[in-house]
Design an enzyme around this catalytic site. Structure first.
Site, PDB file in Angstrom:
ATOM      1  N   SER A 135       0.837  -1.198   0.000  1.00 15.32           N
ATOM      2  CA  SER A 135       0.000   0.000   0.000  1.00 15.32           C
ATOM      3  C   SER A 135       0.871   1.247   0.000  1.00 15.32           C
ATOM      4  CB  SER A 135      -0.835  -0.030   1.283  1.00 15.32           C
ATOM      5  OG  SER A 135      -1.404   1.225   1.533  1.00 15.32           O
ATOM      6  N   TYR A 178      -1.727  -1.196  11.067  1.00 16.81           N
ATOM      7  CA  TYR A 178      -1.991  -1.723   9.715  1.00 16.81           C
ATOM      8  C   TYR A 178      -0.825  -1.369   8.788  1.00 16.81           C
ATOM      9  CZ  TYR A 178      -3.550  -1.404   4.891  1.00 16.81           C
ATOM     10  OH  TYR A 178      -3.595  -1.485   3.521  1.00 16.81           O
ATOM     11  N   LYS A 181       2.152  -3.699   6.599  1.00 16.95           N
ATOM     12  CA  LYS A 181       2.542  -3.623   5.180  1.00 16.95           C
ATOM     13  C   LYS A 181       4.056  -3.408   5.065  1.00 16.95           C
ATOM     14  CE  LYS A 181      -1.382  -4.503   3.397  1.00 16.95           C
ATOM     15  NZ  LYS A 181      -1.579  -5.853   2.834  1.00 16.95           N
TER      16      LYS A 181
HETATM   17  C1  UD1 Z   1      -6.945   4.799   3.637  1.00 24.42           C
HETATM   18  C2  UD1 Z   1      -5.956   4.224   4.611  1.00 24.42           C
HETATM   19  C3  UD1 Z   1      -4.848   3.575   3.831  1.00 24.42           C
HETATM   20  C4  UD1 Z   1      -5.364   2.545   2.878  1.00 24.42           C
HETATM   21  C5  UD1 Z   1      -6.381   3.217   1.946  1.00 24.42           C
HETATM   22  C6  UD1 Z   1      -7.014   2.198   1.046  1.00 24.42           C
HETATM   23  C7  UD1 Z   1      -6.116   5.709   6.543  1.00 24.42           C
HETATM   24  C8  UD1 Z   1      -5.386   6.667   7.409  1.00 24.42           C
HETATM   25  N1  UD1 Z   1      -5.448   5.238   5.488  1.00 24.42           N
HETATM   26  O1  UD1 Z   1      -6.296   5.844   2.987  1.00 24.42           O
HETATM   27  O2  UD1 Z   1      -3.930   2.981   4.717  1.00 24.42           O
HETATM   28  O3  UD1 Z   1      -4.334   1.988   2.127  1.00 24.42           O
HETATM   29  O4  UD1 Z   1      -7.394   3.839   2.709  1.00 24.42           O
HETATM   30  O5  UD1 Z   1      -7.945   2.761   0.212  1.00 24.42           O
HETATM   31  O6  UD1 Z   1      -7.260   5.392   6.787  1.00 24.42           O
HETATM   32  N2  UD1 Z   1     -12.747  11.266   3.499  1.00 24.42           N
HETATM   33  C9  UD1 Z   1     -13.750  12.171   3.821  1.00 24.42           C
HETATM   34  N3  UD1 Z   1     -14.922  11.683   4.324  1.00 24.42           N
HETATM   35  C10 UD1 Z   1     -15.157  10.345   4.495  1.00 24.42           C
HETATM   36  C11 UD1 Z   1     -14.125   9.429   4.150  1.00 24.42           C
HETATM   37  C12 UD1 Z   1     -12.930   9.927   3.668  1.00 24.42           C
HETATM   38  O7  UD1 Z   1     -13.580  13.373   3.696  1.00 24.42           O
HETATM   39  O8  UD1 Z   1     -16.245   9.969   4.961  1.00 24.42           O
HETATM   40  C13 UD1 Z   1     -11.483  11.788   2.969  1.00 24.42           C
HETATM   41  C14 UD1 Z   1     -10.281  11.474   3.844  1.00 24.42           C
HETATM   42  O9  UD1 Z   1     -10.114  12.433   4.841  1.00 24.42           O
HETATM   43  C15 UD1 Z   1      -9.168  11.461   2.805  1.00 24.42           C
HETATM   44  C16 UD1 Z   1      -9.848  10.970   1.521  1.00 24.42           C
HETATM   45  O10 UD1 Z   1     -11.236  11.158   1.731  1.00 24.42           O
HETATM   46  O11 UD1 Z   1      -8.718  12.768   2.592  1.00 24.42           O
HETATM   47  C17 UD1 Z   1      -9.588   9.510   1.246  1.00 24.42           C
HETATM   48  O12 UD1 Z   1      -9.881   8.791   2.427  1.00 24.42           O
HETATM   49  P1  UD1 Z   1      -9.871   7.188   2.449  1.00 24.42           P
HETATM   50  O13 UD1 Z   1     -10.735   6.664   1.359  1.00 24.42           O
HETATM   51  O14 UD1 Z   1     -10.179   6.761   3.847  1.00 24.42           O
HETATM   52  O15 UD1 Z   1      -8.396   6.793   2.045  1.00 24.42           O
HETATM   53  P2  UD1 Z   1      -6.985   7.199   2.693  1.00 24.42           P
HETATM   54  O16 UD1 Z   1      -7.152   7.984   3.913  1.00 24.42           O
HETATM   55  O17 UD1 Z   1      -6.164   7.811   1.611  1.00 24.42           O
END
Ligand code: UD1
Length: 351
Positions: free
Chosen positions: A126, A151, A155
């Site tokens: 990842s 997690y 990795k």
């Molecule tokens: C997350 C994991 C990462 C994993 C990846 C797989 C964390 C810290 N990291 O990454 O280890 O490999 O998923 O896809 O969780 N967001 C919102 N509202 C929401 C959900 C998300 O604003 O309800 C935003 C988050 O703040 C972020 C972006 O969307 O900025 C992407 O979030 P997310 O899909 O959870 O992925 P990652 O944080 O990049």
């Protein structure tokens, strides 16, 4: 036909990869203990490919159970190891669960790789290994940072275990670092099935649009980015899946220069949370109910991939645009709703 063992084959990326393996003349065998998945995606795979998938309900943390799969299939030529727990928040509260599950299973599989002289091994890693990078886009040589969660450590440590082990055994290996896999198969017969309330953005978007979640919260709009929301590299799950087939073929054709190589799997395009929402609204025609909330702890500001190596070495080409990622994710959500309606209908009877 080369037999390929897919661990975690009932999961999101595993299931899409099984389809691509079949389409490219491989014979996948699935291993999954269904602790975080159900065999339901196998039904979708069977509808898409017309092939029955051999599935072992096996806990890879049991060496004996794992070994028995190899004894029954001593001609396995490759392994794609997806099986792992992946909920970042849960890993913070249950670190031992994550270290035990993700690392014991990997070690047991590698012991079998050694004993049965399996030549090819692909490991699901990842972009989390890069942590909060000093410069973007990140290349495979960008230094890794201390992980943000247990997690993430599984990795990082997993990568080390694969790399050190394959130095000493017959197998050649590849570590694939996924950025943010999203979307679903274009047939809408398989897709992501998050357990409980989704933490990831795209399932949170589609579940809000369908009404499962009342409102989407955007985690922060005061970051130093073009619109204040975080930047990620969303990549369609079918593009990720196909990279695994290319990685296998790369090893089979002996194109690798070392026993363990690393490739980034992202589109190379940084997309903000608000841009992702806009793309969803455009392709679905649904106005999303969202509010801006505070920053989420542990979120990094921006990360996206330099994917030159995968394109040049593996011949990987990105097929799906951001709009297609959102559209396929939406079609899958609609399909799940239809299925639920059928199952909740009192006239529906299981055969
Ligand atoms: C997350 C994991 C990462 C994993 C990846 C797989 C964390 C810290 N990291 O990454 O280890 O490999 O998923 O896809 O969780 N967001 C919102 N509202 C929401 C959900 C998300 O604003 O309800 C935003 C988050 O703040 C972020 C972006 O969307 O900025 C992407 O979030 P997310 O899909 O959870 O992925 P990652 O944080 O990049």
């Amino acid at each position: 036909m080369k037999k390929i063992l897919v661990t975690g084959g009932c999961g999101y990326i595993g299931a899409h990869t099984i389809i691509d393996l079949i389409e490219n003349g491989f014979e996948p065998i699935c291993v999954d203990n269904n602790s975080r998945s159900t065999p339901v995606l196998l039904e979708g795979i069977e509808k898409i490919t017309g092939k029955k998938i051999k599935n072992y309900k096996v806990d890879l943390c049991s060496f004996d159970e794992t070994h028995a799969v190899f004894q029954e299939n001593p001609d396995i030529e490759g392994i794609i190891h997806f099986a792992a727990y992946k909920a970042v928040g849960e890993s913070v509260h249950e670190p031992l669960l994550y270290f035990e599950n993700n690392l014991f299973s990997l070690i047991n599989i590698l012991k079998c790789v050694k004993e049965f002289k399996v030549p090819y091994f692909i490991f699901s890693s990842s972009c989390t290994v890069y942590g909060n990078p000093d410069e973007i886009p990140v290349t495979e040589n960008t230094p890794t940072k201390p992980a943000e969660s247990p997690y993430g450590y599984t990795k990082q440590i997993g990568e080390q275990i694969v790399s050190e082990t394959t130095k000493t055994i017959f197998a050649q290996s590849i570590l694939l670092r996924y950025f943010n896999p999203v979307g679903a198969h274009p047939t809408a017969l398989i897709g992501e099935m998050p357990l409980g309330k989704p933490e990831n953005l795209v399932p949170a978007i589609t579940q809000t649009a369908i009404g499962k979640i009342p409102q989407l919260k955007v985690h922060g709009n005061d970051y130093p980015t073009r619109d204040g929301s975080c930047v990620r590299d969303y990549i369609h799950v079918c593009d990720i899946a196909h990279a695994h087939i290319l990685a296998l073929q790369y090893l089979i054709k002996r194109k690798n220069k070392s026993r363990c190589e690393i490739f980034n799997l992202g589109t190379g395009n940084g997309v903000t949370v608000l841009e992702a929402i806009k793309a969803f609204e455009k392709v679905s025609g649904v106005k999303l109910n969202y509010i801006i909330g505070p920053r989420r702890q542990g979120d990094i500001v921006a990360v996206y991939a330099d994917n030159k190596l995968a394109r040049e070495q593996l011949g990987w080409e990105i097929e799906y645009s951001l709009d297609e990622m959102m559209l396929t994710a939406w079609k899958w959500e609609l399909k799940l709703k239809d299925d639920e309606a059928i199952h909740n209908n009192p006239n529906f009877k299981m055969n």
